[in-house]
Design a protein around this motif. Structure first.
Motif, PDB file in Angstrom:
ATOM      1  N   MET A 191      14.546  41.026  89.403  1.00 46.90           N
ATOM      2  CA  MET A 191      14.668  42.439  89.748  1.00 46.90           C
ATOM      3  C   MET A 191      13.358  42.948  90.309  1.00 46.90           C
ATOM      4  O   MET A 191      12.300  42.739  89.748  1.00 46.90           O
ATOM      5  CB  MET A 191      15.034  43.224  88.492  1.00 46.90           C
ATOM      6  CG  MET A 191      15.011  44.716  88.689  1.00 46.90           C
ATOM      7  SD  MET A 191      15.800  45.573  87.328  1.00 46.90           S
ATOM      8  CE  MET A 191      14.454  45.663  86.170  1.00 46.90           C
ATOM      9  N   CYS A 192      13.434  43.617  91.429  1.00 49.04           N
ATOM     10  CA  CYS A 192      12.291  44.348  91.944  1.00 49.04           C
ATOM     11  C   CYS A 192      12.731  45.795  92.044  1.00 49.04           C
ATOM     12  O   CYS A 192      13.345  46.194  93.015  1.00 49.04           O
ATOM     13  CB  CYS A 192      11.882  43.856  93.326  1.00 49.04           C
ATOM     14  SG  CYS A 192      10.634  42.589  93.272  1.00 49.04           S
ATOM     15  N   ASP A 200       8.784  45.346  86.003  1.00 53.89           N
ATOM     16  CA  ASP A 200       8.985  44.403  87.104  1.00 53.89           C
ATOM     17  C   ASP A 200       8.554  43.015  86.647  1.00 53.89           C
ATOM     18  O   ASP A 200       8.250  42.796  85.488  1.00 53.89           O
ATOM     19  CB  ASP A 200       8.173  44.876  88.324  1.00 53.89           C
ATOM     20  CG  ASP A 200       8.867  44.534  89.632  1.00 53.89           C
ATOM     21  OD1 ASP A 200       9.549  43.496  89.692  1.00 53.89           O
ATOM     22  OD2 ASP A 200       8.718  45.295  90.589  1.00 53.89           O
ATOM     23  N   HIS A 201       8.498  42.094  87.594  1.00 52.12           N
ATOM     24  CA  HIS A 201       8.098  40.730  87.241  1.00 52.12           C
ATOM     25  C   HIS A 201       6.640  40.704  86.800  1.00 52.12           C
ATOM     26  O   HIS A 201       5.801  41.309  87.450  1.00 52.12           O
ATOM     27  CB  HIS A 201       8.243  39.799  88.440  1.00 52.12           C
ATOM     28  CG  HIS A 201       9.604  39.827  89.030  1.00 52.12           C
ATOM     29  ND1 HIS A 201      10.704  39.371  88.353  1.00 52.12           N
ATOM     30  CD2 HIS A 201      10.049  40.288  90.212  1.00 52.12           C
ATOM     31  CE1 HIS A 201      11.767  39.528  89.108  1.00 52.12           C
ATOM     32  NE2 HIS A 201      11.399  40.102  90.233  1.00 52.12           N
ATOM     33  N   PRO A 202       6.361  39.979  85.743  1.00 50.40           N
ATOM     34  CA  PRO A 202       4.956  39.831  85.351  1.00 50.40           C
ATOM     35  C   PRO A 202       4.253  38.752  86.171  1.00 50.40           C
ATOM     36  O   PRO A 202       4.908  37.892  86.773  1.00 50.40           O
ATOM     37  CB  PRO A 202       5.056  39.399  83.884  1.00 50.40           C
ATOM     38  CG  PRO A 202       6.351  38.650  83.817  1.00 50.40           C
ATOM     39  CD  PRO A 202       7.277  39.298  84.822  1.00 50.40           C
ATOM     40  N   VAL A 203       2.959  38.803  86.188  1.00 47.64           N
ATOM     41  CA  VAL A 203       2.162  37.736  86.803  1.00 47.64           C
ATOM     42  C   VAL A 203       1.955  36.615  85.796  1.00 47.64           C
ATOM     43  O   VAL A 203       1.980  35.437  86.136  1.00 47.64           O
ATOM     44  CB  VAL A 203       0.799  38.295  87.273  1.00 47.64           C
ATOM     45  CG1 VAL A 203      -0.129  37.171  87.726  1.00 47.64           C
ATOM     46  CG2 VAL A 203       1.005  39.295  88.397  1.00 47.64           C
ATOM     47  N   ALA A 230       2.853  36.926  81.879  1.00 48.12           N
ATOM     48  CA  ALA A 230       3.695  36.854  80.677  1.00 48.12           C
ATOM     49  C   ALA A 230       4.935  35.995  80.935  1.00 48.12           C
ATOM     50  O   ALA A 230       5.489  35.999  82.035  1.00 48.12           O
ATOM     51  CB  ALA A 230       4.114  38.260  80.257  1.00 48.12           C
ATOM     52  N   MET A 231       5.354  35.264  79.921  1.00 47.91           N
ATOM     53  CA  MET A 231       6.523  34.390  80.062  1.00 47.91           C
ATOM     54  C   MET A 231       7.805  35.171  79.780  1.00 47.91           C
ATOM     55  O   MET A 231       8.479  34.968  78.771  1.00 47.91           O
ATOM     56  CB  MET A 231       6.388  33.190  79.121  1.00 47.91           C
ATOM     57  CG  MET A 231       5.496  32.101  79.679  1.00 47.91           C
ATOM     58  SD  MET A 231       6.205  31.305  81.134  1.00 47.91           S
ATOM     59  CE  MET A 231       5.150  31.916  82.414  1.00 47.91           C
ATOM     60  N   ALA A 232       8.100  36.081  80.633  1.00 48.67           N
ATOM     61  CA  ALA A 232       9.342  36.849  80.548  1.00 48.67           C
ATOM     62  C   ALA A 232       9.756  37.133  81.971  1.00 48.67           C
ATOM     63  O   ALA A 232       8.914  37.172  82.885  1.00 48.67           O
ATOM     64  CB  ALA A 232       9.134  38.153  79.796  1.00 48.67           C
ATOM     65  N   GLU A 233      11.050  37.302  82.184  1.00 47.41           N
ATOM     66  CA  GLU A 233      11.506  37.531  83.544  1.00 47.41           C
ATOM     67  C   GLU A 233      11.063  38.907  84.047  1.00 47.41           C
ATOM     68  O   GLU A 233      10.704  39.077  85.203  1.00 47.41           O
ATOM     69  CB  GLU A 233      13.022  37.395  83.611  1.00 47.41           C
ATOM     70  CG  GLU A 233      13.500  37.017  84.990  1.00 47.41           C
ATOM     71  CD  GLU A 233      14.878  36.372  84.960  1.00 47.41           C
ATOM     72  OE1 GLU A 233      15.688  36.767  85.788  1.00 47.41           O
ATOM     73  OE2 GLU A 233      15.124  35.498  84.112  1.00 47.41           O
TER      74      GLU A 233
END
Lengths: 247, 88
Positions: free
Chosen positions: B1-2, B33-36, B38-41
């Motif tokens: 998702m963006c 939004d998307h992390p750089v 963190a291990m999460a979507e």
């Protein structure tokens, strides 16, 4: 496959003559070939974007990935530059068009160019790839899960973007679209709408939707990476550019 | 998702950032939004910056939605415990 390549940083004149950074990867071989402009995703001109650029060189293209955030944060790390660009409202559409046109001109001026240039973008770059193909002279375009090509942009968004529905009649190149069926931005309904508009306009396009894949399924360093979708997607990109960017 | 959704808050405070240096934190940019890293979507992301300063002077947080709510609750609880005469 062209595993021997040259990858380097250059500065090219972008929109309005502004000098911008760009990452260039080229096969280390003398033959005529097409070029590919890689539009990086919203998180910036990062390692993943440069890896993608090198992959196009491996496939036999001259590839360039302009740093769309050069102006906001020259010299900053990609994530810091992306934070500044986001805080300032994102990349204006006219500037994006100018930067992609400049990158395409850079590729066509290379002595190895066959005159053909494709454009590909991911995430926000997917929308920008379509935007570029509606406003610049490119020979093929790939939209990887770009949101707001169709669909309504919520009015409270601080980013100054609109959908591209009114521009789609100007789409000047065949479009390959790769989407995750689980994605919400763009949603399957928005992809349906794009498909309907392109069909009505008589534009050549090819769409693929991957079950079980969400947004950013090409991003191999993120949890969203989907091996099956990414592998199939790369094969389709290879065939698509092979058909439209060949000599 | 963006989602592109981005919310700003003007602030007045300090943050400790790159090189263990303090800087004036004048703005918070908040987005989901998307992390750089963190291990999460998707994550709730907060950038604390000095809008007039070097882009590298930034404290970045990438929190799961649950973590972000826990942080909000902790901030609210801490503020609620402050005597009225100290609130400015």
């Amino acid at each position: 496959m062209y595993e021997s390549m040259i990858a380097t940083l250059v500065r090219i004149p972008g929109h309005a003559g502004d000098e911008i950074e760009a990452y260039v990867a080229r096969p280390e071989a003398e033959f005529r070939r097409g070029g590919v402009v890689v539009i990086h995703h919203m998180p910036g001109w990062d390692r993943g974007s440069k890896e993608i650029t090198r992959r196009f060189a491996e496939l036999g293209y001259d590839a360039v990935c302009p740093n769309l955030y050069t102006r906001e944060a020259p010299g900053a790390s990609p994530d810091d530059a992306a934070a500044v660009a986001r805080a300032q409202g994102g990349v204006p559409d006219d500037r994006l068009i100018g930067d992609v046109a400049a990158a395409a001109a850079y590729l066509r001026a290379l002595p190895t160019s066959n005159g053909k240039v494709g454009v590909i973008g991911y995430c926000s770059g997917g929308r920008q790839s379509v935007l570029a193909a509606c406003n610049t002279d490119v020979d093929a375009a790939v939209d990887c899960y770009g949101a707001f090509v169709t669909g309504e942009v919520p009015t409270e968004f601080p980013l100054k973007i609109t959908n591209l529905v009114d521009q789609l009649p100007n789409l000047g190149a065949p479009l390959l679209g790769l989407f995750g069926a689980e994605d919400r931005y763009p949603s399957p309904e928005q992809v349906d709408e794009l498909e309907r508009i392109l069909t009505a306009e008589g534009k050549p396009f090819e769409f693929h939707r991957y079950e079980g894949a969400g947004h950013a399924f090409f991003a191999n360093e993120r949890p969203s990476y989907n091996v099956a979708a990414a592998n199939d997607g790369w094969e389709r990109i290879e065939r698509f550019f092979g058909a439209y960017l060949g000599a | 998702m963006c989602t592109y959704t981005t919310v700003h808050a003007d602030m007045d405070g300090s943050a400790k950032g790159p090189g263990s240096a303090w800087f004036h934190a004048g703005r918070a940019t908040v987005y989901f939004d998307h992390p750089v890293h963190a291990m999460a979507e998707h994550t709730l992301n907060i950038d604390l910056t000095d809008p007039d300063g070097d882009p590298a002077r930034r404290v970045a947080l990438e929190l799961t939605a649950e973590s972000a709510r826990a942080l909000v609750a902790a901030i609210q609880e801490a503020l609620a415990a402050v005597p009225d005469e100290l609130k400015v």
